[in-house]
Design a protein around this motif. Structure first.
Motif, PDB file in Angstrom:
ATOM      1  N   CYS A   1       0.884  -0.936   0.128  1.00  0.00           N
ATOM      2  CA  CYS A   1      -0.090  -0.119  -0.168  1.00  0.00           C
ATOM      3  C   CYS A   1       0.714   1.217  -0.072  1.00  0.00           C
ATOM      4  N   ARG A   2       2.024   1.559   0.949  1.00  0.00           N
ATOM      5  CA  ARG A   2       3.038   2.297   1.078  1.00  0.00           C
ATOM      6  C   ARG A   2       3.552   2.955  -1.146  1.00  0.00           C
ATOM      7  N   SER A   3       3.983   1.592  -1.647  1.00  0.00           N
ATOM      8  CA  SER A   3       4.731   1.416  -2.535  1.00  0.00           C
ATOM      9  C   SER A   3       3.142   2.389  -3.470  1.00  0.00           C
ATOM     10  N   LEU A   4       2.151   2.433  -3.297  1.00  0.00           N
ATOM     11  CA  LEU A   4       0.640   2.524  -4.211  1.00  0.00           C
ATOM     12  C   LEU A   4       1.498   4.377  -3.855  1.00  0.00           C
ATOM     13  N   GLN A   5       0.938   4.377  -2.658  1.00  0.00           N
ATOM     14  CA  GLN A   5       1.573   6.374  -2.445  1.00  0.00           C
ATOM     15  C   GLN A   5       2.501   7.167  -2.417  1.00  0.00           C
ATOM     16  N   GLN A   6       3.141   5.869  -2.933  1.00  0.00           N
ATOM     17  CA  GLN A   6       5.006   6.991  -3.434  1.00  0.00           C
ATOM     18  C   GLN A   6       4.519   7.168  -4.876  1.00  0.00           C
ATOM     19  N   ASN A   7       3.963   5.754  -5.775  1.00  0.00           N
ATOM     20  CA  ASN A   7       4.738   6.079  -7.404  1.00  0.00           C
ATOM     21  C   ASN A   7       3.759   4.548  -7.289  1.00  0.00           C
ATOM     22  N   GLU A   8       2.525   4.632  -7.771  1.00  0.00           N
ATOM     23  CA  GLU A   8       1.404   4.058  -8.141  1.00  0.00           C
ATOM     24  C   GLU A   8       1.715   3.278  -9.774  1.00  0.00           C
ATOM     25  N   GLU A   9       2.447   4.319 -10.494  1.00  0.00           N
ATOM     26  CA  GLU A   9       2.982   3.766 -11.995  1.00  0.00           C
ATOM     27  C   GLU A   9       4.053   2.826 -11.686  1.00  0.00           C
ATOM     28  N   LEU A  10       4.948   3.244 -10.654  1.00  0.00           N
ATOM     29  CA  LEU A  10       6.316   2.096 -10.942  1.00  0.00           C
ATOM     30  C   LEU A  10       6.297   0.911 -10.110  1.00  0.00           C
ATOM     31  N   ALA A  11       4.797   1.055  -9.155  1.00  0.00           N
ATOM     32  CA  ALA A  11       4.208   0.194  -8.463  1.00  0.00           C
ATOM     33  C   ALA A  11       3.860  -1.328  -9.374  1.00  0.00           C
ATOM     34  N   ALA A  12       3.126  -1.213 -10.006  1.00  0.00           N
ATOM     35  CA  ALA A  12       2.107  -1.656 -11.428  1.00  0.00           C
ATOM     36  C   ALA A  12       3.216  -1.831 -11.835  1.00  0.00           C
TER      37      ALA A  12
END
Length: 322
Positions: A197-208
């Motif tokens: 979830c924290r990765s979504l907060q920081q950069n959703e495109e990178l997480a995807a």
């Protein structure tokens, strides 16, 4: 870690032992209702904080508190289900609705998502006014107090109607649910789910791009958030023994968000502290009469300027998240 455990132990001692003893000694029985309200609002705020954790501004928690309250009230008065059974059912109902609503709207970000959730609270209120099952503007009244809870024939929780002080019982119930809710919230944040979830907060495109199922995470988090809202709404109904379409309105949704900001978005216990400060702060400013709102708003602006990371940032010398 030892300091954290000591802090938790002191907090539990204060809320479960010292507060009831102090109230009994002073005779300020009205404080039970006030502190119970703070605890329940803190539970709802915990859900809002969780949606902030995935980078979404949620101003619709009042809608789920209202839904949860109506689900509990309808099940108790029209179906005859025990209050204790309606608690998880109210939360699950709100979580299910959140999944249906979240699938399309969680693709939005920033102010667009915030606007949709803000409208959701008003739509829920209008639906409660229009639907026959909610009894319209008349609301649902004469809701019975929570009955006894038995496990294998042993009474775990007595019937609230037979107690000498139901206010104390509701206080202990609300505090217990609050402690449990924040324990669950802390566990989520410090689990693999929390890291994703924290990765979504920081950069959703990178997480995807690295294989994170962002759509699933968004919906799951929003459903958990709404579960907290429904749970708080159900207990509020039991305390007031009534519910109306205006029981939770847009201003309540805004307040849920403000509690998170004031306490600190970077801290799991931020919503709890923020709820306590703003709830009691508003009451203390009542002596200012017609200037109450002006002073309250000015203090809020000043606090955001001086402490943009919330009140808990005062205790975070290293600037890290707790």
């Amino acid at each position: 870690m030892n300091k954290n455990l000591i802090g938790i132990a002191v907090f539990l001692l204060v809320v479960f032992v010292l507060v009831p003893l102090t109230i009994n000694a002073t005779g300020r029985w009205d404080l039970y209702y006030t502190l119970t309200s703070v605890a329940l609002l803190a539970i709802g705020s915990a859900g809002v904080w969780l949606t902030f954790y995935i980078g979404r501004i949620n101003i619709g928690q009042g809608a789920y508190a209202l839904m949860g309250g109506y689900v509990s009230a309808i099940l108790m008065t029209q179906v005859g289900i025990s209050f204790w059974a309606t608690l998880p059912l109210a939360g699950l109902f709100c979580a299910g609705i959140a999944v249906l609503i979240g699938l399309p709207i969680l693709r939005l970000r920033g102010v667009y998502f915030a606007m949709i959730t803000l409208v959701l609270t008003e739509v829920t209120r209008l639906a409660a006014l229009a639907l026959p099952i909610t009894n319209g503007a008349k609301g649902i009244t004469s809701i019975p107090l929570p009955g006894s809870l038995k496990l294998f024939g042993v009474t775990i929780i007595p019937d609230f109607a037979t107690l000498e002080s139901p206010k104390l019982a509701f206080y202990l119930l609300a505090i217990s649910l609050m402690v449990l809710s924040y324990a669950v919230l802390w566990r989520i944040v410090n689990s693999r789910l929390g890291h994703l979830c924290r990765s979504l907060q920081q950069n959703e495109e990178l997480a995807a791009s690295i294989g994170v199922n962002t759509a699933y995470l968004r919906v799951l988090t929003y459903a958990i958030s709404s579960f907290f809202g429904g749970l708080a709404g159900a207990v509020f109904v039991a305390i007031s023994q009534s519910i109306y379409p205006s029981s939770f309105a847009v201003n309540d949704s805004v307040n849920f968000m403000l509690y998170c900001f004031v306490g600190g978005l970077g801290y799991v216990t931020g919503p709890m502290l923020g709820t306590f400060i703003l709830y009691f702060g508003w009451d203390l400013l009542s002596v200012a009469k017609e200037y109450q709102l002006l002073i309250y708003s000015s203090l809020m602006i000043a606090m955001m300027l001086v402490l943009p990371n919330g009140v808990l940032s005062l205790f975070d010398r290293k600037g890290g998240k707790k």
